[in-house]
Scaffold this motif. Structure first.
Motif, PDB file in Angstrom:
ATOM      1  N   TYR A  23       3.956   8.273  -2.934  1.00  0.00           N
ATOM      2  CA  TYR A  23       3.988   7.961  -4.367  1.00  0.00           C
ATOM      3  C   TYR A  23       2.714   7.201  -4.756  1.00  0.00           C
ATOM      4  N   LYS A  36       6.008  -0.026  -4.178  1.00  0.00           N
ATOM      5  CA  LYS A  36       6.165   1.206  -4.959  1.00  0.00           C
ATOM      6  C   LYS A  36       5.872   2.434  -4.100  1.00  0.00           C
ATOM      7  N   LYS A  71       8.937   3.005  -1.723  1.00  0.00           N
ATOM      8  CA  LYS A  71      10.296   3.066  -2.262  1.00  0.00           C
ATOM      9  C   LYS A  71      10.498   4.157  -3.306  1.00  0.00           C
ATOM     10  N   LEU A  72       9.434   4.553  -3.972  1.00  0.00           N
ATOM     11  CA  LEU A  72       9.551   5.566  -5.010  1.00  0.00           C
ATOM     12  C   LEU A  72       9.225   6.937  -4.436  1.00  0.00           C
ATOM     13  N   ASN A  73       9.865   7.950  -4.992  1.00  0.00           N
ATOM     14  CA  ASN A  73       9.701   9.312  -4.484  1.00  0.00           C
ATOM     15  C   ASN A  73       8.502   9.996  -5.121  1.00  0.00           C
ATOM     16  N   HIS A  74       7.808  10.737  -4.294  1.00  0.00           N
ATOM     17  CA  HIS A  74       6.715  11.570  -4.781  1.00  0.00           C
ATOM     18  C   HIS A  74       7.313  12.913  -5.203  1.00  0.00           C
TER      19      HIS A  74
END
Length: 339
Positions: free
Chosen positions: A148, A318, A321-324
């Motif tokens: 991400y 970020k 933890k966040l999806n690409h």
């Protein structure tokens, strides 16, 4: 302190560093050596000493450190793999393991660290920086291109070209023998490598973890192929596809279509190796220099990324933890062109 144009003097923001560490972690990716070279030489240009940490976090725990000078990274930009080796470390996941790593960094007088790897590597760096207040800056090195906050990860383009080259050769024999090949590519949790290689190779079907609808496309292709006696084709399968990869899918296809000659080719680790492409070398170099700049600017727990061709800094929390997300609209393009 500001200059006459009221612009902050960048040099005044820079912290006093003496020695930085650099290491590669997780799966290797073409271009990691180019990043090591850039980090080393950018650090030396800024009067810093550089220590190479061998074998990832496990080497950090064991104090497997080597000094790096400019000559030590000469002639490596074109090499695949990583001269610092890489490994996965179960021990580092424990507080006791991280304490050992911290003590080794202290013993070697390492003030900050550049980590080249993927989300698992950055998760470890984030945890350790929170526990011991040491600066880590990350360079994304993974053939999955699934981080991400960055459009590009080191090694992706080289791996993509490796897949395309291999599938082009497989198609020759598929057409010659009237066979359907299920070609499995890497991508346990992300299908971008499968998606773009499938489009580049003109695959009839692409199966990725992000889209379950593609299995209906496979059924339609097989039914249509049988009906029209068009018996050759390429199906690209991401290794993390839900049924269990190309072998499991081939078993099901064999049961439902015993008349078809279905073969499986698992490309495996050839996707990780090889001389990096020009873009992988250039972007690894840019990111390596940017990582040293970030440390000098007292940045902590950030990943260096590329956004529309420009260098950006993305907080580790970020990045991990966040999806690409992938552009599933590319699947519509593939469907249209495989009619």
């Amino acid at each position: 302190m500001t200059d006459k144009n009221n612009v902050p003097n960048v040099s005044q923001k820079r912290v006093k560093l003496r020695r930085i560490g650099v290491f590669t972690s997780g799966g290797d990716a073409p271009g990691m050596n180019a990043a090591i070279r850039a980090v080393t030489r950018a650090a030396i240009a800024n009067k810093l000493k550089v220590v190479g940490i061998r074998r990832g976090y496990q080497g950090m725990i064991e104090g497997d450190f080597i000094p790096l000078k400019s000559a030590d990274v000469s002639g490596i930009i074109q090499l695949g793999g990583t001269i610092l080796k890489t490994a996965r470390s179960a021990e580092f996941r424990t507080p006791e393991g991280r304490e050992k790593a911290w003590l080794q960094l202290q013993k070697a007088d390492i003030d900050a660290v550049v980590v080249i790897g993927g989300d698992g590597s950055f998760t470890g760096a984030l945890t350790m920086s929170q526990e011991y207040n040491i600066s880590f800056v990350g360079i994304p090195g993974t053939i999955d291109n699934d981080m991400y906050g960055t459009d590009y990860t080191i090694g992706y383009e080289t791996a993509l070209n490796t897949v395309v080259c291999a599938v082009d050769k497989i198609r020759d024999t598929a057409v010659s023998h009237g066979r359907i090949f299920l070609v499995e590519v890497m991508g346990r949790e992300a299908g971008l490598l499968a998606l773009n290689s499938g489009i580049a190779c003109g695959a009839e079907v692409i199966l990725i973890p992000e889209s379950k609808e593609q299995h209906d496309e496979l059924k339609r292709f097989l039914d249509k192929g049988y009906k029209n006696k068009e018996r050759s084709g390429i199906v690209i399968v991401a290794e993390g596809d839900e049924p269990g990869g190309a072998l499991k899918i081939a078993e099901a296809v064999g049961r439902d279509h015993p008349d078809l000659d279905v073969r499986v080719s698992i490309l495996g680790h050839i996707q990780r190796g090889g001389s990096p492409t020009a873009n992988d070398r250039i972007n690894a170099t840019r990111m390596g220099i940017a990582a040293v700049d970030a440390l000098l600017d007292d940045q902590k727990s950030v990943m260096i990324g590329l956004d529309n061709g420009k260098i950006v800094q993305v907080p580790f929390n970020k990045a991990v933890k966040l999806n690409h997300s992938i552009d599933t609209g590319l699947l519509d393009i593939q469907k249209m062109l495989s009619m």
